[in-house]
Design a protein around this motif. Structure first.
Motif, PDB file in Angstrom:
ATOM      1  N   PRO A 177       0.998  -1.262  -0.142  1.00  0.00           N
ATOM      2  CA  PRO A 177      -0.026  -0.105  -0.144  1.00  0.00           C
ATOM      3  C   PRO A 177       0.896   1.304  -0.053  1.00  0.00           C
ATOM      4  CG  PRO A 177      -0.836  -1.554   1.593  1.00  0.00           C
ATOM      5  CD  PRO A 177       0.528  -2.236   1.033  1.00  0.00           C
ATOM      6  N   LYS A 178       0.300   2.136  -0.574  1.00  0.00           N
ATOM      7  CA  LYS A 178       0.839   3.534  -0.608  1.00  0.00           C
ATOM      8  C   LYS A 178       0.388   4.637   0.099  1.00  0.00           C
ATOM      9  CE  LYS A 178       3.592   2.269  -3.988  1.00  0.00           C
ATOM     10  NZ  LYS A 178       2.993   0.689  -4.212  1.00  0.00           N
ATOM     11  N   ARG A 179       1.161   5.642   0.679  1.00  0.00           N
ATOM     12  CA  ARG A 179       0.650   6.695   1.780  1.00  0.00           C
ATOM     13  C   ARG A 179       0.175   7.548   0.287  1.00  0.00           C
ATOM     14  NH1 ARG A 179       5.472   6.243   5.382  1.00  0.00           N
ATOM     15  NH2 ARG A 179       4.640   5.657   7.386  1.00  0.00           N
ATOM     16  N   VAL A 180      -0.945   8.123   0.662  1.00  0.00           N
ATOM     17  CA  VAL A 180      -1.610   9.159  -0.066  1.00  0.00           C
ATOM     18  C   VAL A 180      -1.683  10.500   0.594  1.00  0.00           C
ATOM     19  CG1 VAL A 180      -3.773   9.831  -1.183  1.00  0.00           C
ATOM     20  CG2 VAL A 180      -3.204   7.191  -0.918  1.00  0.00           C
ATOM     21  N   PHE A 181      -1.040  11.230  -0.180  1.00  0.00           N
ATOM     22  CA  PHE A 181      -1.012  12.785   0.067  1.00  0.00           C
ATOM     23  C   PHE A 181      -1.818  13.650  -0.841  1.00  0.00           C
ATOM     24  CE2 PHE A 181       2.567  10.955   2.286  1.00  0.00           C
ATOM     25  CZ  PHE A 181       2.896  11.572   3.407  1.00  0.00           C
ATOM     26  N   VAL A 182      -2.449  14.598  -0.365  1.00  0.00           N
ATOM     27  CA  VAL A 182      -3.092  15.936  -1.173  1.00  0.00           C
ATOM     28  C   VAL A 182      -2.543  17.093  -0.697  1.00  0.00           C
ATOM     29  CG1 VAL A 182      -4.940  14.326  -1.670  1.00  0.00           C
ATOM     30  CG2 VAL A 182      -5.169  15.755   0.380  1.00  0.00           C
ATOM     31  N   ARG A 183      -2.861  17.995  -1.745  1.00  0.00           N
ATOM     32  CA  ARG A 183      -2.530  19.450  -1.438  1.00  0.00           C
ATOM     33  C   ARG A 183      -3.652  20.303  -2.142  1.00  0.00           C
ATOM     34  NH1 ARG A 183      -1.012  23.479   1.821  1.00  0.00           N
ATOM     35  NH2 ARG A 183       0.257  25.160   0.639  1.00  0.00           N
ATOM     36  N   PRO A 184      -4.478  20.973  -1.422  1.00  0.00           N
ATOM     37  CA  PRO A 184      -5.363  21.778  -1.663  1.00  0.00           C
ATOM     38  C   PRO A 184      -4.999  22.959  -2.564  1.00  0.00           C
ATOM     39  CG  PRO A 184      -5.949  21.135   0.300  1.00  0.00           C
ATOM     40  CD  PRO A 184      -4.630  20.818   0.012  1.00  0.00           C
ATOM     41  N   LEU A 185      -5.389  23.447  -3.833  1.00  0.00           N
ATOM     42  CA  LEU A 185      -5.087  24.540  -4.551  1.00  0.00           C
ATOM     43  C   LEU A 185      -6.089  25.745  -4.517  1.00  0.00           C
ATOM     44  CD1 LEU A 185      -3.479  22.598  -7.693  1.00  0.00           C
ATOM     45  CD2 LEU A 185      -2.130  23.332  -5.434  1.00  0.00           C
ATOM     46  N   CYS A 186      -6.807  25.307  -3.590  1.00  0.00           N
ATOM     47  CA  CYS A 186      -8.158  26.468  -3.658  1.00  0.00           C
ATOM     48  C   CYS A 186      -8.833  26.243  -2.274  1.00  0.00           C
ATOM     49  CB  CYS A 186      -9.154  26.190  -4.670  1.00  0.00           C
ATOM     50  SG  CYS A 186     -10.054  24.785  -4.520  1.00  0.00           S
ATOM     51  N   ARG A 187      -9.659  27.048  -2.052  1.00  0.00           N
ATOM     52  CA  ARG A 187     -10.286  27.099  -0.608  1.00  0.00           C
ATOM     53  C   ARG A 187     -11.295  25.807  -0.708  1.00  0.00           C
ATOM     54  NH1 ARG A 187     -10.996  33.234   1.966  1.00  0.00           N
ATOM     55  NH2 ARG A 187      -8.889  33.785   1.981  1.00  0.00           N
ATOM     56  N   ASN A 188     -11.565  25.224   0.427  1.00  0.00           N
ATOM     57  CA  ASN A 188     -12.649  24.159   0.478  1.00  0.00           C
ATOM     58  C   ASN A 188     -12.714  23.428  -0.797  1.00  0.00           C
ATOM     59  OD1 ASN A 188     -14.927  22.745   1.052  1.00  0.00           O
ATOM     60  ND2 ASN A 188     -16.277  24.394   0.312  1.00  0.00           N
ATOM     61  N   PRO A 189     -11.792  22.540  -1.139  1.00  0.00           N
ATOM     62  CA  PRO A 189     -11.780  21.875  -2.434  1.00  0.00           C
ATOM     63  C   PRO A 189     -12.725  20.740  -2.492  1.00  0.00           C
ATOM     64  CG  PRO A 189      -9.924  21.334  -0.833  1.00  0.00           C
ATOM     65  CD  PRO A 189     -10.468  22.487  -0.257  1.00  0.00           C
ATOM     66  N   GLN A 190     -13.199  20.182  -1.417  1.00  0.00           N
ATOM     67  CA  GLN A 190     -14.126  19.087  -1.298  1.00  0.00           C
ATOM     68  C   GLN A 190     -15.320  19.794  -1.596  1.00  0.00           C
ATOM     69  OE1 GLN A 190     -12.153  19.850   1.479  1.00  0.00           O
ATOM     70  NE2 GLN A 190     -12.160  18.105   2.715  1.00  0.00           N
ATOM     71  N   GLY A 191     -15.909  21.027  -1.207  1.00  0.00           N
ATOM     72  CA  GLY A 191     -17.124  21.649  -1.781  1.00  0.00           C
ATOM     73  C   GLY A 191     -16.910  21.865  -3.326  1.00  0.00           C
ATOM     74  N   GLN A 192     -15.703  22.337  -3.649  1.00  0.00           N
ATOM     75  CA  GLN A 192     -15.854  22.779  -5.044  1.00  0.00           C
ATOM     76  C   GLN A 192     -15.650  21.461  -5.850  1.00  0.00           C
ATOM     77  OE1 GLN A 192     -15.373  25.623  -6.533  1.00  0.00           O
ATOM     78  NE2 GLN A 192     -14.608  27.094  -4.950  1.00  0.00           N
ATOM     79  N   LEU A 193     -15.149  20.547  -5.644  1.00  0.00           N
ATOM     80  CA  LEU A 193     -14.976  19.302  -6.471  1.00  0.00           C
ATOM     81  C   LEU A 193     -16.387  18.550  -6.520  1.00  0.00           C
ATOM     82  CD1 LEU A 193     -11.568  17.757  -5.303  1.00  0.00           C
ATOM     83  CD2 LEU A 193     -12.374  18.546  -7.947  1.00  0.00           C
ATOM     84  N   THR A 194     -17.295  18.872  -5.431  1.00  0.00           N
ATOM     85  CA  THR A 194     -18.775  18.235  -5.478  1.00  0.00           C
ATOM     86  C   THR A 194     -19.831  19.294  -5.674  1.00  0.00           C
ATOM     87  OG1 THR A 194     -18.733  18.834  -2.865  1.00  0.00           O
ATOM     88  CG2 THR A 194     -18.115  16.370  -3.675  1.00  0.00           C
ATOM     89  N   HIS A 195     -19.286  20.378  -6.291  1.00  0.00           N
ATOM     90  CA  HIS A 195     -20.344  21.371  -6.410  1.00  0.00           C
ATOM     91  C   HIS A 195     -21.468  20.824  -7.558  1.00  0.00           C
ATOM     92  CE1 HIS A 195     -21.997  25.440  -7.748  1.00  0.00           C
ATOM     93  NE2 HIS A 195     -21.621  25.941  -6.719  1.00  0.00           N
TER      94      HIS A 195
END
Length: 363
Positions: A177-195
């Motif tokens: 298994p690999k470690r998963v890292f993320v880096r948001p490039l905007c405010r509230n990326p979850q809200g944006q991606l599910t808009h």
């Protein structure tokens, strides 16, 4: 100048820029020579970056398409299969990160990542015409612990299941298994991606979905009640399988017989098995473009409509409002002299055609 001040000056003078076309051979050669995974072909939406200090190459990065599936990432975002497939382009993967051998010094990695994050959004919009909202990367814990990403304020989400992509789909057994890292490039990326509004995300065209394993198995079952118009002699592919594949391709955004056939050809062996494809010489085979076309033009439209409504009832979005529309069919006159009319009911939210009725007795 003291060593601490010299190191700070070096860090402040590092710059990150896209690799120029004439430098791509050098970039690939050094990636093959120094990165444990080797080089990576430049396919689809990909930007290669190089970090420099006074024209000397310091590090190399590849930013490319996001992983098709990643459980911990998808749960963190909060999206489902209905919206995920068409929005993956809003995420990019840091698929390679190489600090060249002479530059293994403190803070180099986090500085290069920070500079890349500052410009990648603009570069992506300029080159590919849509925004970039999130970066992701996968770290092999057998080799690294991800300290450079943590230092650059990336968020660790957890571990992948450990399965690898293969030509047949995914590996049968979990690897490391690999470690998963993320880096948001905007405010509230979850809200944006599910808009809910695709236009808000600058996404064009019809929304697409990605079929899961259960849907692949269920689609052919929706068509089992449709009688096969073909002669029984010489049939290689069952009608529910042909219609299930055609419906699956259409749900994933394919339009036209050729596009549906290409989509079917690209299915892995696991997906073909789920659709119930015929097995020949140890492999599952898909129907040809001719077979798909022949079945679609010959089946009874009302029967197909009923089957698709059964799918919509099980998997479609719920609609708060419906739109009704009717049209008169020009020159369509029955024996009694009545002109035919078509009435359709379409969902506002899902864009699904819930009903389509041909009516004759209309003055």
């Amino acid at each position: 100048m003291e060593p601490t001040n010299l190191a700070s000056k070096v860090l402040s003078e590092i710059q990150v820029r896209p690799v120029e076309r004439g430098e791509e051979t050098r970039y690939q050669e050094q990636m093959v020579r120094h990165h444990y995974l080797g080089g990576l072909p430049k396919i689809g939406e990909t930007v290669w970056y190089v970090a420099t200090w006074r024209e000397e190459w310091v590090a190399q990065l590849s930013i490319s398409a996001a992983a098709l599936k990643c459980g911990v990432r998808d749960r963190w975002i909060g999206w489902d299969f209905r919206s995920q497939y068409g929005r993956l382009k809003l995420i990019a993967n840091n698929s390679r990160f190489l600090i060249l051998p002479d530059w293994h010094r403190p803070n180099i990695g986090s500085r290069v990542l920070s500079l890349t994050e500052r410009r990648v959004v603009t570069d992506w919009q300029t080159r590919f015409g849509h925004p970039l909202l999130l970066l992701e990367t996968f770290v092999d814990p057998r080799r690294f612990h991800g300290g450079v990403y943590r230092a650059a304020n990336w968020i660790e989400l957890g571990l992948t299941q450990g399965y690898r992509r293969t030509r047949e789909g995914y590996s049968a057994e979990a690897d490391a298994p690999k470690r998963v890292f993320v880096r948001p490039l905007c405010r509230n990326p979850q809200g944006q991606l599910t808009h809910p509004n695709r236009a808000h995300l600058q996404l064009t065209g019809a929304p697409k979905i990605m079929l899961n394993a259960e849907q692949m198995r269920m689609l052919p079952q929706c068509f089992t009640m449709i009688s096969d118009p073909r002669r029984a002699h010489g049939i290689r592919h069952r009608l529910p399988v042909v219609l299930g594949i055609a419906a699956g391709a259409t749900l994933c955004g394919m339009r036209g017989y050729k596009a549906i056939s290409d989509w079917a050809d690209a299915l892995g062996q696991k997906a073909r098995e789920r659709f119930g494809c015929r097995r020949e010489k140890g492999s599952y085979v898909v129907p040809s473009e001719f077979v798909i076309r022949d079945c679609l033009v010959r089946i009874e439209p009302d029967a197909l409509d009923r089957a698709l409504n059964a799918w919509n009832a099980a998997w479609g979005k719920k609609d708060d409002a419906l739109a009704l529309d009717g049209k008169t069919m020009k020159n369509a006159i029955d024996e009694a002299g009545h002109q035919a009319h078509i009435m359709s009911v379409v969902g506002h939210q899902s864009k699904i055609c819930h009903a389509q009725k041909k009516s004759v007795p209309c003055p």
